[in-house]
Structures are given as C-alpha cells and as structure tokens.
Design a protein around this motif. Sequence first.
Motif, short mmCIF file in Angstrom:
data_model
loop_
_atom_site.label_atom_id
_atom_site.label_comp_id
_atom_site.label_asym_id
_atom_site.label_seq_id
_atom_site.Cartn_x
_atom_site.Cartn_y
_atom_site.Cartn_z
N SER A 178 0.83 -1.21 0.00
CA SER A 178 0.00 0.00 0.00
C SER A 178 0.87 1.26 0.00
CB SER A 178 -0.90 0.00 1.23
OG SER A 178 -0.10 -0.13 2.39
N VAL A 179 2.06 1.16 0.55
CA VAL A 179 2.95 2.32 0.65
C VAL A 179 3.72 2.53 -0.65
CG1 VAL A 179 5.00 3.18 1.83
CG2 VAL A 179 3.22 2.04 3.14
N ILE A 180 4.13 1.43 -1.28
CA ILE A 180 5.03 1.61 -2.43
C ILE A 180 4.30 2.04 -3.70
CG2 ILE A 180 6.88 0.15 -1.66
CD1 ILE A 180 5.94 -2.12 -3.13
N LEU A 181 3.02 1.72 -3.82
CA LEU A 181 2.31 2.07 -5.04
C LEU A 181 2.39 3.56 -5.34
CD1 LEU A 181 -0.82 -0.26 -4.82
CD2 LEU A 181 0.94 -0.24 -6.59
N GLU A 182 2.21 4.38 -4.29
CA GLU A 182 2.19 5.83 -4.55
C GLU A 182 3.58 6.43 -4.77
OE1 GLU A 182 0.08 6.47 -0.66
OE2 GLU A 182 1.70 7.94 -0.40
N ARG A 183 4.65 5.67 -4.43
CA ARG A 183 6.01 6.19 -4.63
C ARG A 183 6.38 6.27 -6.11
NH1 ARG A 183 9.81 2.60 -0.64
NH2 ARG A 183 8.89 3.27 1.33
N ILE A 184 5.85 5.31 -6.85
CA ILE A 184 6.31 5.10 -8.22
C ILE A 184 5.89 6.22 -9.17
CG2 ILE A 184 6.08 3.48 -10.15
CD1 ILE A 184 7.92 2.70 -7.76
N GLU A 185 4.67 6.74 -8.93
CA GLU A 185 4.17 7.82 -9.80
C GLU A 185 5.11 9.02 -9.77
OE1 GLU A 185 0.23 8.84 -8.65
OE2 GLU A 185 -0.56 6.92 -9.35
N ASN A 186 5.76 9.21 -8.63
CA ASN A 186 6.61 10.40 -8.48
C ASN A 186 8.09 10.12 -8.64
OD1 ASN A 186 4.55 12.27 -7.89
ND2 ASN A 186 4.31 11.30 -5.88
N ARG A 187 8.42 8.94 -9.21
CA ARG A 187 9.84 8.61 -9.35
C ARG A 187 10.42 9.17 -10.65
NH1 ARG A 187 12.16 2.68 -8.71
NH2 ARG A 187 10.51 2.15 -10.16
N TYR A 188 11.61 9.73 -10.54
CA TYR A 188 12.40 10.14 -11.71
C TYR A 188 13.78 9.53 -11.55
CZ TYR A 188 8.81 13.22 -13.37
OH TYR A 188 7.64 13.68 -13.87
N VAL A 189 14.40 9.15 -12.67
CA VAL A 189 15.70 8.49 -12.59
C VAL A 189 16.73 9.15 -13.49
CG1 VAL A 189 14.76 6.22 -11.97
CG2 VAL A 189 15.08 6.76 -14.36
N HIS A 190 18.00 8.98 -13.09
CA HIS A 190 19.12 9.38 -13.95
C HIS A 190 19.71 8.08 -14.47
CE1 HIS A 190 23.48 10.63 -14.53
NE2 HIS A 190 22.81 11.39 -15.37
N ILE A 191 19.43 7.78 -15.73
CA ILE A 191 19.75 6.44 -16.25
C ILE A 191 21.24 6.11 -16.18
CG2 ILE A 191 19.66 4.94 -18.30
CD1 ILE A 191 16.84 5.57 -18.45
N PRO A 192 22.16 6.99 -16.57
CA PRO A 192 23.58 6.57 -16.56
C PRO A 192 24.08 6.16 -15.18
CG PRO A 192 23.29 8.58 -17.84
CD PRO A 192 21.98 8.32 -17.16
N SER A 193 23.60 6.79 -14.12
CA SER A 193 24.12 6.44 -12.79
C SER A 193 23.16 5.56 -12.01
CB SER A 193 24.34 7.72 -11.96
OG SER A 193 23.08 8.33 -11.69
N GLY A 194 21.89 5.53 -12.40
CA GLY A 194 20.89 4.78 -11.63
C GLY A 194 20.36 5.57 -10.43
N ARG A 195 20.77 6.83 -10.26
CA ARG A 195 20.27 7.61 -9.12
C ARG A 195 18.76 7.81 -9.25
NH1 ARG A 195 25.51 9.68 -9.19
NH2 ARG A 195 25.15 11.05 -10.97
N VAL A 196 18.06 7.62 -8.10
CA VAL A 196 16.61 7.77 -8.12
C VAL A 196 16.16 8.95 -7.29
CG1 VAL A 196 15.94 5.38 -8.61
CG2 VAL A 196 16.36 6.06 -6.26
N TYR A 197 15.09 9.57 -7.73
CA TYR A 197 14.51 10.71 -7.02
C TYR A 197 13.02 10.46 -6.87
CZ TYR A 197 18.89 12.91 -8.40
OH TYR A 197 20.22 13.19 -8.58
N ASN A 198 12.42 11.20 -5.95
CA ASN A 198 10.98 11.16 -5.79
C ASN A 198 10.56 12.60 -5.52
OD1 ASN A 198 8.56 11.12 -3.79
ND2 ASN A 198 8.52 9.09 -4.70
N LEU A 199 9.55 13.06 -6.24
CA LEU A 199 9.22 14.48 -6.16
C LEU A 199 8.90 14.94 -4.74
CD1 LEU A 199 7.27 15.08 -9.49
CD2 LEU A 199 9.71 15.33 -8.99
#
Length: 228
Positions: free
Chosen positions: A128-149
Amino acid sequence: MSLKRPLRLLLLGAPGSGKGTQTSRLLKRFPQLHSISSGDMLRQEIKNESELGKLASSYIAQGKLVPDDLITKLVVTNLLQLGWLKPSATWLLDGFPRTCTQAEILDQDLYEHSAPLNMVVELDVPESVILERIENRYVHIPSGRVYNLQYNPPKVPGKDDITGEPLTKRSDDTAEVFSNRLKQYRETVGPLKEHYQKQGILSKVSGETSDIIFPKLLELIESKFGSQ
Ligand code: G5P
Ligand code: MG
C-alpha cells in the motif's frame, strides 16, 4: 568506517521497496562497497540501443522478467570485468538474482571464485505504501540515481544532482505495468527466499519508509560484518 570482512550482499525486495535508495545510502556509509543493479544495467543497454537492450525492452515494457540466461550472462560478465569475482571483494547486488535458476547459476560462478554471497536481506515494505512512490519517481539512467518528487526531490527540478543531466521517467512505472511487476515479484520471491534460507544467509528488515529501514539494515550488517 570499514567492514571487518568482505561483504557480498543481495538486496531483495518488491518493485519500489527501496533497493536503489538503500543501495545509495550503503555506498555512502561504506566507501569500500560497490554495487550492481540489474535493472540499471538493462536500462543502460536499452539507452545504448544494443542488441541485448532491444531484446530486454519488450519484457521490461510489460513488467515481465527478462530471460534468465540473458540477465545472468550480463551480470556475471560484468562481475568478471570489474574484477569482483575474488574472495577479498566487497559488493552489493540490487535486483539480481530474481529467480532460483539465476541464483543457482550465480552460486556456481561465485563458488568457483571462492566469493559466495554471504548476506541476503529482504526489504519488507507494505504494498500500500510503495504504489504511490512510483508515480513520483524520476531516474538518472547513466548512474541509476533515483529521485521522488516528494521524498527526495532533485535540487534543480528535472536535473540530476551530480551531473546536471536530465532526469527521465521509467517506461515501466505506469500503474498497469507496475501491477504486473508486483505480481511477478510475488510469484518468484518465495522459492528464492527458500534458496537463501537453506544457506542460512537470509534476513529481513521491515518498515514503511526507507528512513525506518536504513538503520535496521545498517545494524544488521554491522552485527555480522562489524565496522571499525
Ligand atoms: P528493477 O530496475 O530492478 P524493480 O521493479 O525491482 O526494478 P525498482 O522499481 O527499481 O525495483 P527499488 O529500487 O526497490 O524499485 O526502489 P527505489 O527506486 O529505491 O524507490 C522507489 C521510489 O520511492 C523512488 O522514487 C524513491 O526515491 C522513493 N522512495 C524510497 N524510499 C521512500 C520512502 O521512504 N518514502 C517515499 N515517499 N518515497 C520513497 O527491474 C526493472 C525490470 O528489469 C528487469 C525486469 O523486467 C524488471 O521488471 N529485470 C530483470 N529481469 C529478470 N531478472 C532480473 N534479475 C532482473 N532485473 C531486472
Ligand atoms: Mg531500483
């Protein structure tokens, strides 16, 4: 801070459970640690439009696992090229192995080099917690760094903190594909956990946020591999 003996860790967890997030935190905490994320490697292959990337993209787009032989070859080749198949190596795997077949092939390669996995940790986060994280995820593909708005936004909107390069959305972060990924995880994780349970190296850390999980993960690693 250093580990008293080599740590070869696998982070297991549902999509969005925070494997990438915990990996970045562990890399900061233990400078001698390195990591490989099978998902990041595949996204890089897709970005490079390699043959392997073209093959993998249709599976990823549907939220299905890519074939065992393809991903195993990719990861093991990288481990070899990086010189990490040796008893003194300390590293972390994020998202690989995902099936018992992958685990068995990896075990064999690692045993041949006297560098077996010595810790597997399941990140246990309610769906229930992780579903809402994904909509706001942005990634930097070369490094794999992840962000969440909301949770960890980039310093400059739309840009990677370190390189300033543009961030992108993952094509498999739509509601429909995400539910396929979760289903896939539920179907495969049981036997995989059993595989590592039998080896006596499986642990679990639970929590609703990465901030709750990280200290537990750290405590677990320090209790078994001790930092100085
Ligand atoms: P991946 O790339 O391995 P998944 O599905 O296993 O993908 P994913 O989505 O990368 O895992 P994660 O790494 O566990 O999730 O989570 P994360 O990115 O750190 O965190 C998710 C979001 O939540 C981020 O935006 C983060 O900032 C935010 N966040 C973290 N903690 C918190 C918190 O406490 N609160 C809040 N609000 N937000 C938080 O695999 C992708 C595909 O590649 C193929 C498959 O097709 C797979 O579907 N693949 C393989 N196929 C076969 N075998 C393998 N071994 C394969 N590996 C990859
Ligand atoms: Mg990830």
